[in-house]
Design a protein around this motif. Sequence first.
Motif, PDB file in Angstrom:
ATOM      1  N   VAL A   1       3.143 -10.586  -9.656  1.00  0.00           N
ATOM      2  CA  VAL A   1       3.785  -9.656  -8.727  1.00  0.00           C
ATOM      3  C   VAL A   1       2.700  -8.751  -8.160  1.00  0.00           C
ATOM      4  O   VAL A   1       1.903  -8.174  -8.901  1.00  0.00           O
ATOM      5  CB  VAL A   1       4.878  -8.819  -9.432  1.00  0.00           C
ATOM      6  CG1 VAL A   1       5.454  -7.790  -8.473  1.00  0.00           C
ATOM      7  CG2 VAL A   1       5.986  -9.734  -9.951  1.00  0.00           C
ATOM      8  N   ILE A   2       2.640  -8.680  -6.835  1.00  0.00           N
ATOM      9  CA  ILE A   2       1.675  -7.782  -6.178  1.00  0.00           C
ATOM     10  C   ILE A   2       2.468  -6.615  -5.611  1.00  0.00           C
ATOM     11  O   ILE A   2       3.370  -6.809  -4.804  1.00  0.00           O
ATOM     12  CB  ILE A   2       0.937  -8.470  -5.010  1.00  0.00           C
ATOM     13  CG1 ILE A   2       0.357  -9.817  -5.424  1.00  0.00           C
ATOM     14  CG2 ILE A   2      -0.139  -7.569  -4.441  1.00  0.00           C
ATOM     15  CD1 ILE A   2      -0.238 -10.612  -4.245  1.00  0.00           C
ATOM     16  N   GLU A   3       2.117  -5.395  -6.046  1.00  0.00           N
ATOM     17  CA  GLU A   3       2.745  -4.190  -5.479  1.00  0.00           C
ATOM     18  C   GLU A   3       1.755  -3.541  -4.523  1.00  0.00           C
ATOM     19  O   GLU A   3       0.547  -3.617  -4.721  1.00  0.00           O
ATOM     20  CB  GLU A   3       3.104  -3.177  -6.589  1.00  0.00           C
ATOM     21  CG  GLU A   3       4.104  -3.682  -7.614  1.00  0.00           C
ATOM     22  CD  GLU A   3       5.518  -3.888  -7.070  1.00  0.00           C
ATOM     23  OE1 GLU A   3       5.779  -3.548  -5.904  1.00  0.00           O
ATOM     24  OE2 GLU A   3       6.358  -4.403  -7.842  1.00  0.00           O
ATOM     25  N   ASN A   4       2.283  -2.882  -3.509  1.00  0.00           N
ATOM     26  CA  ASN A   4       1.472  -2.278  -2.443  1.00  0.00           C
ATOM     27  C   ASN A   4       0.656  -3.359  -1.709  1.00  0.00           C
ATOM     28  O   ASN A   4      -0.501  -3.160  -1.344  1.00  0.00           O
ATOM     29  CB  ASN A   4       0.550  -1.178  -2.987  1.00  0.00           C
ATOM     30  CG  ASN A   4       0.134  -0.201  -1.905  1.00  0.00           C
ATOM     31  OD1 ASN A   4       0.742  -0.154  -0.836  1.00  0.00           O
ATOM     32  ND2 ASN A   4      -0.927   0.556  -2.151  1.00  0.00           N
ATOM     33  N   ALA A   5       1.296  -4.503  -1.543  1.00  0.00           N
ATOM     34  CA  ALA A   5       0.649  -5.610  -0.817  1.00  0.00           C
ATOM     35  C   ALA A   5       0.591  -5.282   0.671  1.00  0.00           C
ATOM     36  O   ALA A   5       1.389  -4.501   1.178  1.00  0.00           O
ATOM     37  CB  ALA A   5       1.459  -6.887  -1.026  1.00  0.00           C
ATOM     38  N   ALA A   6      -0.366  -5.910   1.353  1.00  0.00           N
ATOM     39  CA  ALA A   6      -0.441  -5.755   2.806  1.00  0.00           C
ATOM     40  C   ALA A   6       0.766  -6.461   3.436  1.00  0.00           C
ATOM     41  O   ALA A   6       1.291  -7.425   2.882  1.00  0.00           O
ATOM     42  CB  ALA A   6      -1.739  -6.361   3.322  1.00  0.00           C
ATOM     43  N   ARG A   7       1.202  -5.935   4.608  1.00  0.00           N
ATOM     44  CA  ARG A   7       2.391  -6.493   5.266  1.00  0.00           C
ATOM     45  C   ARG A   7       2.060  -7.119   6.618  1.00  0.00           C
ATOM     46  O   ARG A   7       2.934  -7.350   7.443  1.00  0.00           O
ATOM     47  CB  ARG A   7       3.434  -5.377   5.438  1.00  0.00           C
ATOM     48  CG  ARG A   7       4.020  -4.935   4.110  1.00  0.00           C
ATOM     49  CD  ARG A   7       5.053  -3.850   4.312  1.00  0.00           C
ATOM     50  NE  ARG A   7       4.436  -2.577   4.647  1.00  0.00           N
ATOM     51  CZ  ARG A   7       5.066  -1.593   5.297  1.00  0.00           C
ATOM     52  NH1 ARG A   7       6.305  -1.743   5.699  1.00  0.00           N
ATOM     53  NH2 ARG A   7       4.441  -0.458   5.542  1.00  0.00           N
TER      54      ARG A   7
END
Length: 419
Positions: free
Chosen positions: A182-188
Amino acid sequence: MDKLAIIGGRPLYGEVAISGAKNSALKVMAAALLTDKKLTLTNVPQLADVEMLARLLAQHGALIDFADGTLTLHAKDIASTEAPYDLVRKMRASFNVLGPLLAREGKAKVSLPGGCAIGARPVDLHLKALTAMGAQIELDEGYVIAEAPDGLKGADITWPFVSVGASEHTMLAAVLAKGVTVIENAAREPEIADLAACLNAMGAKIEGAGRSSIRIEGVDRLHAAEHRVLPDRIETGAYAMAVGATGGELTLTGTDSELLGAALAALKEAGLDIDDTEKGLRIKKTEARCKAVDIVTQPFPGFPTDLQAQFMALMATAEGAATIKETIFENRFMHAPELSRMGAQISVDGQNATVRGVARLKGAPVMATDLRASMSLVIAGLAAEGQTMVNRVYHLDRGFERLEEKLQNCGALIERVKD
Ligand code: EPZ
């Protein structure tokens, strides 16, 4: 080194076909190393960066065929897990082969990319993610030497700030890891969702790409797939800004206004008419001059750093004073002194630039040290009185497909001068 000679002052009228996104193509290409089956990519732009990465992938063992925008990559066997300095140094995106090689082969040796003209650009977040997934990483003589003899495993990763490259690299490695990442604060950025769409077409299980929390469930293997690269939002924005600087009306085909994020609102506020039509995105300048608009570069959907230089060229001809704040890279105002040589009134103070628009820029010989900065000089040259000679065209060849041809078709006087 080739140059571009531009005689400015002519409005642009006509249609421009927007190419596939360079910054997506370079990541989906790296995905080919994850499988022994064929990956077929369409809408791939013919650019120096794409060719350079293709050379690196060939060196890793991929069979490559590229014709008419269709690129097939077939990494049946991995011939080498080492990415040498010479190929990574020239283009940072090459570093992204590390994750796929490690995920598939359990080991890789990839040169560190080093800094570049726009900033230091470290890769610490990339390495932290791979370490969290169980890789053992050593740095030796400018190389990352990574091993994961028992394979990578899923991990919970939270970024302190948003990184496009680290988000993509982590996805590229996690698709073959055991368990869930799980990646949090991923680029959008739209390119993240595009990479996820390609990987999912190959059999990966990624959810949430395009949002700030991405969940990747590892699978045992990926399979053959076909994927169409999304349109280039930076090329889209650059042509829209060219209309803002020169006047006229362009229809940008094969693209989408949603990809522009905050740049769309800034361009409308500056006075451009922008509409999605059946043919494409129609950009029209109705006022004699655009208005000054303040911007701050931010991760998507904020104003993209990759359009900051082009927007500065537009603001150099606008009515009023605009402030431009660059928050992503520490050294991304190299175009400012070059634009000033053309009569632009720009003062730079750290991460802030103030641009006081002038009625008319004047052509001059100019040179930039990176791709987007070079495009800002082309835009300024198209708007300026007299001749502008843009030196070091190889920067533009890295990221803008058939630039002079596309502009010539819309009435611009622009020519490549071979050395
Ligand atoms: C991508 O670079 C693009 N490149 C850049 O486009 C673009 O400017 C940038 O994203 C931002 O949108 C490609 O896609 C090939 P980041 P990337 O990781 O992934 C720092 C162009 O002109 N950082 O989002 O390298 C970094 O130094 C190019 O086409 C770390 O500190 O950008 C920067 O300040 C130029 N540690 C910030 O984060 C890390 O491990 C954002 O960089 C990674 C990044």
